[in-house]
Design a protein around this motif. Structure first.
Motif, PDB file in Angstrom:
ATOM      1  N   UNK A   1      -8.704  -2.066   9.456  1.00 20.85           N
ATOM      2  CA  UNK A   1      -9.195  -0.904   8.998  1.00 20.85           C
ATOM      3  C   UNK A   1      -8.037   0.036   8.484  1.00 20.85           C
ATOM      4  N   UNK A   2      -6.855  -0.582   8.679  1.00 17.99           N
ATOM      5  CA  UNK A   2      -5.590   0.067   7.821  1.00 17.99           C
ATOM      6  C   UNK A   2      -4.562  -1.054   7.571  1.00 17.99           C
ATOM      7  N   UNK A   3      -3.919  -0.730   6.848  1.00 13.34           N
ATOM      8  CA  UNK A   3      -2.744  -1.380   6.410  1.00 13.34           C
ATOM      9  C   UNK A   3      -1.642  -1.658   7.559  1.00 13.34           C
ATOM     10  N   UNK A   4      -0.963  -2.693   7.449  1.00  3.63           N
ATOM     11  CA  UNK A   4       0.293  -2.668   8.444  1.00  3.63           C
ATOM     12  C   UNK A   4      -0.196  -3.343   9.782  1.00  3.63           C
ATOM     13  N   UNK A   5      -1.333  -3.505  10.183  1.00  4.71           N
ATOM     14  CA  UNK A   5      -1.738  -3.854  11.558  1.00  4.71           C
ATOM     15  C   UNK A   5      -1.558  -5.253  11.730  1.00  4.71           C
ATOM     16  N   UNK A   6      -1.855  -6.024  10.654  1.00  4.63           N
ATOM     17  CA  UNK A   6      -1.891  -7.568  10.797  1.00  4.63           C
ATOM     18  C   UNK A   6      -1.065  -7.982   9.355  1.00  4.63           C
ATOM     19  N   UNK A   7       0.295  -8.067   9.947  1.00  8.19           N
ATOM     20  CA  UNK A   7       1.294  -8.572   8.714  1.00  8.19           C
ATOM     21  C   UNK A   7       1.060  -9.664   8.043  1.00  8.19           C
ATOM     22  N   UNK A   8       0.357 -10.638   8.553  1.00  6.28           N
ATOM     23  CA  UNK A   8       0.007 -12.107   7.985  1.00  6.28           C
ATOM     24  C   UNK A   8      -1.218 -11.800   6.871  1.00  6.28           C
TER      25      UNK A   8
ATOM     26  N   UNK B   1       2.950 -11.280 -10.728  1.00  4.00           N
ATOM     27  CA  UNK B   1       2.346 -11.147  -9.296  1.00  4.00           C
ATOM     28  C   UNK B   1       2.813 -10.547  -8.373  1.00  4.00           C
ATOM     29  N   UNK B   2       2.824  -9.551  -7.831  1.00  5.47           N
ATOM     30  CA  UNK B   2       3.445  -8.799  -6.631  1.00  5.47           C
ATOM     31  C   UNK B   2       3.039  -9.655  -5.453  1.00  5.47           C
ATOM     32  N   UNK B   3       3.771 -10.257  -4.587  1.00  5.63           N
ATOM     33  CA  UNK B   3       3.222 -10.709  -3.171  1.00  5.63           C
ATOM     34  C   UNK B   3       3.135  -9.707  -2.220  1.00  5.63           C
ATOM     35  N   UNK B   4       2.311  -9.417  -1.481  1.00  9.53           N
ATOM     36  CA  UNK B   4       2.130  -8.274  -0.520  1.00  9.53           C
ATOM     37  C   UNK B   4       1.957  -8.854   0.984  1.00  9.53           C
ATOM     38  N   UNK B   5       2.028  -8.035   1.740  1.00  8.18           N
ATOM     39  CA  UNK B   5       1.909  -8.356   3.164  1.00  8.18           C
ATOM     40  C   UNK B   5       1.222  -7.223   3.889  1.00  8.18           C
ATOM     41  N   UNK B   6       0.518  -7.356   4.874  1.00 10.05           N
ATOM     42  CA  UNK B   6       0.018  -6.324   5.723  1.00 10.05           C
ATOM     43  C   UNK B   6      -1.011  -5.438   4.963  1.00 10.05           C
ATOM     44  N   UNK B   7      -2.024  -6.146   4.436  1.00 15.32           N
ATOM     45  CA  UNK B   7      -2.916  -5.469   3.511  1.00 15.32           C
ATOM     46  C   UNK B   7      -4.409  -5.155   4.102  1.00 15.32           C
TER      47      UNK B   7
END
Ligand code: SAH
Length: 234
Positions: free
Chosen positions: A24-31, A118-124
């Motif tokens: 429900x928000x970013x950062x909660x699940x880094x994977x 491509x920008x690789x992103x985490x915690x989305x």
């Protein structure tokens, strides 16, 4: 009223092929990782010069899966069990007059693959196919406010314990890490957030399915934990 037209600069490619189960928000699940594929004419290397030195980004995006719904002045935040209404402007709901979202993401890398930047992103917290309007670097000195207060959402919700049945455990163990990276940790992190629509309102023992890539994750919720029962192809 004036109106504005914006052209997306890129598109999110994420594991989230449906809305249910997305944090429900970013950062909660880094994977929970994604690639932001930049489209022409915005994919010029110089437009990103200097960005790789920032650890986190703001993404401004369109809640494209909320389009076509009339907005309402109040919404029911899941944080309040789905049974109390708050003003739409006191919420982060996607159902707003202009369906624009903002998320902080960790920048894992910038690369060009088969000609695509491509920008690789985490915690989305973003659905696959999300159109992105803009990227801005996250500035800790201005954006992080340690003394900030947050009304009905003062801190991250408590995590639920998650356990895996034998079949689900075996699928995670044998999954191709290139196609399904960190599958078990990802599923555990997502389900620990308790994705049920209006959580803590019954549903106990009821089966749920959550889709990740082309996988169907079947789970049940009891009073004190979530059991991942099976994982199969859709
Ligand atoms: N961090 C953002 C989003 C918060 S709402 C903000 O504050 O603006 C997060 C929810 O939006 C997710 O749980 C998911 O269900 C939903 N979502 C994510 N991408 C979406 C999209 N492209 N269209 C509609 N809903 C989306």
């Amino acid at each position: 009223m004036r109106s504005f037209r914006f052209q997306p600069i890129g598109t999110i490619r994420s594991c989230f092929t449906e809305k249910f189960g997305i944090p429900r928000q970013p950062g909660l699940v880094p994977e929970a990782r994604a690639a932001l594929e930049i489209g022409p004419p915005f994919d010029k290397a110089e437009a990103f010069r200097g960005l790789d030195a920032f650890s986190h980004l703001w993404l401004i995006f369109v809640f494209h899966a909320c389009q076509g719904h009339a907005w309402k002045a109040t919404v029911r935040p899941p944080r309040l069990g789905g049974n109390r209404r708050m003003g739409v402007f006191a919420s982060r709901s996607g159902f707003r007059p202009n369906p624009i979202g903002q998320s902080v993401a960790k920048l894992l890398g910038i690369e060009r693959r088969k000609g695509i930047l491509r920008l690789r992103l985490g915690g989305i917290d973003l659905l696959d196919g999300t159109p992105v309007l803009d990227i801005k670097p996250y500035l800790p000195y201005a954006d992080a406010i340690p003394e900030a207060t947050a009304g009905y959402a003062p801190e991250a919700p408590a995590a639920m314990p998650v356990v895996f049945a034998a079949q689900a455990e075996a699928v995670c163990r044998n999954a191709d890490p290139a196609a399904y990276p960190d599958l078990k940790v990802l599923i555990a992190g997502l389900l620990a957030q308790d994705p049920r629509p209006a959580y803590k309102q019954g549903h106990e023992g009821k089966p749920f399915g959550m889709r990740l890539w082309d996988l169907n994750i079947r789970f049940r919720v009891s009073s004190d934990r979530i059991v991942v029962e099976s994982i199969g192809r859709i």
